[in-house]
Design a protein around this motif. Structure first.
Motif, PDB file in Angstrom:
ATOM      1  N   GLN A   1       0.799  -1.222   0.000  1.00  0.00           N
ATOM      2  CA  GLN A   1       0.000   0.000   0.000  1.00  0.00           C
ATOM      3  C   GLN A   1       0.835   1.277   0.000  1.00  0.00           C
ATOM      4  O   GLN A   1       0.430   2.301   0.556  1.00  0.00           O
ATOM      5  CB  GLN A   1      -0.962   0.007   1.200  1.00  0.00           C
ATOM      6  CG  GLN A   1      -1.839  -1.225   1.321  1.00  0.00           C
ATOM      7  CD  GLN A   1      -2.609  -1.534   0.039  1.00  0.00           C
ATOM      8  OE1 GLN A   1      -3.236  -0.637  -0.526  1.00  0.00           O
ATOM      9  NE2 GLN A   1      -2.567  -2.772  -0.416  1.00  0.00           N
ATOM     10  N   HIS A   2       2.011   1.236  -0.622  1.00  0.00           N
ATOM     11  CA  HIS A   2       2.789   2.453  -0.829  1.00  0.00           C
ATOM     12  C   HIS A   2       2.340   3.076  -2.148  1.00  0.00           C
ATOM     13  O   HIS A   2       2.214   2.385  -3.159  1.00  0.00           O
ATOM     14  CB  HIS A   2       4.288   2.146  -0.893  1.00  0.00           C
ATOM     15  CG  HIS A   2       4.833   1.542   0.367  1.00  0.00           C
ATOM     16  ND1 HIS A   2       4.834   2.208   1.574  1.00  0.00           N
ATOM     17  CD2 HIS A   2       5.391   0.333   0.624  1.00  0.00           C
ATOM     18  CE1 HIS A   2       5.379   1.447   2.507  1.00  0.00           C
ATOM     19  NE2 HIS A   2       5.716   0.303   1.961  1.00  0.00           N
ATOM     20  N   ASP A   3       2.122   4.383  -2.157  1.00  0.00           N
ATOM     21  CA  ASP A   3       1.645   5.056  -3.359  1.00  0.00           C
ATOM     22  C   ASP A   3       2.733   5.104  -4.428  1.00  0.00           C
ATOM     23  O   ASP A   3       3.867   5.510  -4.156  1.00  0.00           O
ATOM     24  CB  ASP A   3       1.190   6.469  -3.025  1.00  0.00           C
ATOM     25  CG  ASP A   3      -0.185   6.502  -2.370  1.00  0.00           C
ATOM     26  OD1 ASP A   3      -0.865   5.460  -2.407  1.00  0.00           O
ATOM     27  OD2 ASP A   3      -0.570   7.542  -1.817  1.00  0.00           O
ATOM     28  N   VAL A   4       2.364   4.704  -5.644  1.00  0.00           N
ATOM     29  CA  VAL A   4       3.272   4.734  -6.794  1.00  0.00           C
ATOM     30  C   VAL A   4       2.663   5.646  -7.850  1.00  0.00           C
ATOM     31  O   VAL A   4       1.500   5.479  -8.233  1.00  0.00           O
ATOM     32  CB  VAL A   4       3.497   3.320  -7.369  1.00  0.00           C
ATOM     33  CG1 VAL A   4       4.383   3.384  -8.612  1.00  0.00           C
ATOM     34  CG2 VAL A   4       4.119   2.407  -6.324  1.00  0.00           C
ATOM     35  N   TYR A   5       3.441   6.609  -8.309  1.00  0.00           N
ATOM     36  CA  TYR A   5       2.997   7.562  -9.324  1.00  0.00           C
ATOM     37  C   TYR A   5       3.647   7.201 -10.661  1.00  0.00           C
ATOM     38  O   TYR A   5       4.853   6.934 -10.721  1.00  0.00           O
ATOM     39  CB  TYR A   5       3.395   8.982  -8.914  1.00  0.00           C
ATOM     40  CG  TYR A   5       2.954  10.059  -9.880  1.00  0.00           C
ATOM     41  CD1 TYR A   5       1.713  10.669  -9.747  1.00  0.00           C
ATOM     42  CD2 TYR A   5       3.785  10.482 -10.918  1.00  0.00           C
ATOM     43  CE1 TYR A   5       1.307  11.674 -10.627  1.00  0.00           C
ATOM     44  CE2 TYR A   5       3.392  11.476 -11.802  1.00  0.00           C
ATOM     45  CZ  TYR A   5       2.150  12.067 -11.646  1.00  0.00           C
ATOM     46  OH  TYR A   5       1.746  13.044 -12.521  1.00  0.00           O
ATOM     47  N   TYR A   6       2.848   7.195 -11.732  1.00  0.00           N
ATOM     48  CA  TYR A   6       3.354   6.831 -13.054  1.00  0.00           C
ATOM     49  C   TYR A   6       3.439   8.079 -13.927  1.00  0.00           C
ATOM     50  O   TYR A   6       2.427   8.724 -14.199  1.00  0.00           O
ATOM     51  CB  TYR A   6       2.448   5.781 -13.699  1.00  0.00           C
ATOM     52  CG  TYR A   6       2.412   4.483 -12.927  1.00  0.00           C
ATOM     53  CD1 TYR A   6       3.380   3.505 -13.119  1.00  0.00           C
ATOM     54  CD2 TYR A   6       1.420   4.245 -11.976  1.00  0.00           C
ATOM     55  CE1 TYR A   6       3.364   2.327 -12.399  1.00  0.00           C
ATOM     56  CE2 TYR A   6       1.398   3.060 -11.243  1.00  0.00           C
ATOM     57  CZ  TYR A   6       2.366   2.109 -11.463  1.00  0.00           C
ATOM     58  OH  TYR A   6       2.353   0.940 -10.739  1.00  0.00           O
TER      59      TYR A   6
END
Length: 297
Positions: free
Chosen positions: A196-201
């Motif tokens: 549940q770590h936020d990943v930005y693309y």
């Protein structure tokens, strides 16, 4: 180099003699203009050409570059793991030295992490495919990505991009999970998503590779699939094991009803085998989930 840098860029180098200095120049120019303090860790993975010699010759021109030479070929995953473990920066950037990624945009990835503390990783999501075996890679990578999305429960625009920036403090517990080969980028993506770590693309252009590709379609695609399943099993085994268990139990019950309609008070051997197999897989799924939940880390 005495002050602690804010950014560490890990650059794996293996037989890149014809363009490695061009790549170093591009990265250093972008970082110098950005104003971020940084170090560039160029790791020569026991190249058989003049890559290491070219790096050592150019070192005086790049005071922020640190050269690390391996005495055996460890693979890109090993390079990235050791480079990250030795990184002095708070933000770690992974990229390649083959001129495929727009490394002049590295400061942009760092800036996203700096401005939004809720984001833990920024991935350069490629909008095109320029690799070798394109007619095979595109459908294979699409299939593997869809499997990963299904198992991770999230949309993943690019599962195995080699250009990414992340917080070292967040990535540290997952470094020991990195395999030695190309699937290390898949591993770090799924590790973040599964926890549940936020990943930005960030959409990026992808250029044709300079030099010869080290990617082997059959063996590396096989490793990618195995690594996706391995990572989801490590963090959420119910996603992998429970669906087939439920299907087998359901088929066993339906077959049992059919057997009794056809021959009252009778169960075929294959009906019992299917039902018991489903129960065993389901029990294994629950046991694996219990082990995952009880891990201290």
């Amino acid at each position: 180099m005495d002050a602690t840098p804010y950014v560490t860029i890990v650059l794996p180098c293996y037989n890149e003699q014809d363009h490695v200095i061009d790549e170093v120049e591009r990265i250093c120019r972008a970082m110098d203009e950005s104003g971020y303090t940084y170090e560039l860790v160029a790791v020569d993975d026991c190249s058989t050409d003049q890559t290491l010699a070219r790096l050592q010759e150019a070192a005086p021109r790049f005071p922020n570059m640190r050269i690390r030479a391996f005495h055996r070929n460890g693979g890109s995953g090993t390079v990235r793991r050791i480079g990250t473990q030795e990184a002095r920066g708070e933000i770690v950037v992974w990229t390649d030295a083959d001129m495929t990624y727009p490394n002049e945009r590295i400061p942009e990835l760092v800036r996203i992490l700096e401005k939004d503390s809720a984001i833990d990783q920024v991935v350069g999501a490629r909008t095109t495919e320029e690799g070798s075996h394109k007619f095979l890679r595109v459908p294979a990578k699409w299939f593997i990505r869809k499997v990963a999305e299904r198992l991770a429960g999230q949309r993943i625009p690019d599962l195995n991009s080699g250009l990414r920036a992340f917080r070292k403090s967040v990535a540290r517990p997952y470094l020991r999970l990195l395999p030695p080969g190309f699937s290390c980028v898949t591993t770090i993506t799924l590790s973040f998503l599964s926890n549940q770590h936020d990943v930005y693309y960030l959409p990026i252009e992808y250029s044709k590779r300079a030099g010869k590709s080290k990617f082997s379609f059959v063996s590396d695609a096989y490793r990618y699939i195995l690594q996706v399943l391995r990572m989801v099993m490590y963090f959420n085994p119910l996603k992998v094991l429970m669906p087939p268990a439920i299907w087998l139990v359901g088929i066993g019950i339906a077959k049992g009803v059919y057997d009794n309609i056809k021959n009252p008070f009778y169960l075929a051997n294959n009906t019992i085998i299917i039902f018991v197999t489903g129960l065993l897989i389901g029990s294994l799924a629950l046991l694996a989930d219990l082990i995952v939940r009880s891990r201290s880390e």
